[in-house]
Scaffold this active site. Sequence first.
Site: not given
Length: 214
Positions: A131, A126-128
């Site tokens: 980003k 989810a973070y990547l």
Amino acid sequence: MDILVAGGHGKIALRLLKLLADEGHTARGLIRSPDQAADLEAVGAVAVIGDLENDKTLDEYVRGADAVVFAAGGGPGSGDERKRTVDLGGAVKLADAAVATGVRRYVLISSIGVESPDSLGGSMSAYLRAKGEADDYVRGTGLDYTIVRPGGLTDDPGTGLVTASLELGGRASIPRDDVAAVLAHVLTTPSAIGLTFELFGGETPIRAAIDALA
Ligand SMILES: NC(=O)c1ccc[n+]([C@@H]2O[C@H](COP(=O)([O-])OP(=O)(O)OC[C@H]3O[C@@H](n4cnc5c(N)ncnc54)[C@H](OP(=O)(O)O)[C@@H]3O)[C@@H](O)[C@H]2O)c1
């Protein structure tokens, strides 16, 4: 230059603000908690109180800047929702404010791994993804962007020596000191406009490493 760093109390941001203030720039840090203002002032920076998630626009903070830097992040403890509202939403809001107020230069701290967000699973995906969407959005604005994708961040002392690569898929670490020094350098280096590069600890002095990418 007048430079606004969003996420101004972050570990990289405070290092960057100090470098910029020491170089004679007007270094402004956007923070949401007034309690953090003294830490910015201690490094020679100006605290600007505002919230990347809850403020409708960031125009009033960005207006008058020569460049903006996105150095905020929901952090490793944040849920998927805050990856969308901070890591993606904050970067988008900052870009929209730059466009609206005529600020051309935008430097974004991204991350390694963005090109294959599902390789790590869990909250890292989810973070990547957040980003990566932020990177794509900023590229699509037509702003003079530089997207810096550091490897794993450490609090080791900086060395001034890095590896910068346009080829994606690397894996290594880098001290936050050196990321801050690279950000300070690219802000005043026109040849860095339009670049997306990975950044690790390495063997090459920062100026030479960035020059070699152009
Ligand atoms: N950790 C790694 O290995 C790694 C690797 C590659 C890239 N990165 C990226 O590198 C960047 C900087 O890392 P760092 O360690 O310097 O970050 P950090 O110390 O975690 O700082 C992030 C900052 O963002 C601020 N922030 C969060 N939500 C906000 C909001 N709504 N409005 C305003 N500010 C807000 C936080 O402020 P509060 O104190 O108010 O919460 C905090 O000061 C991040 O974008 C991160 O994703 C990290």
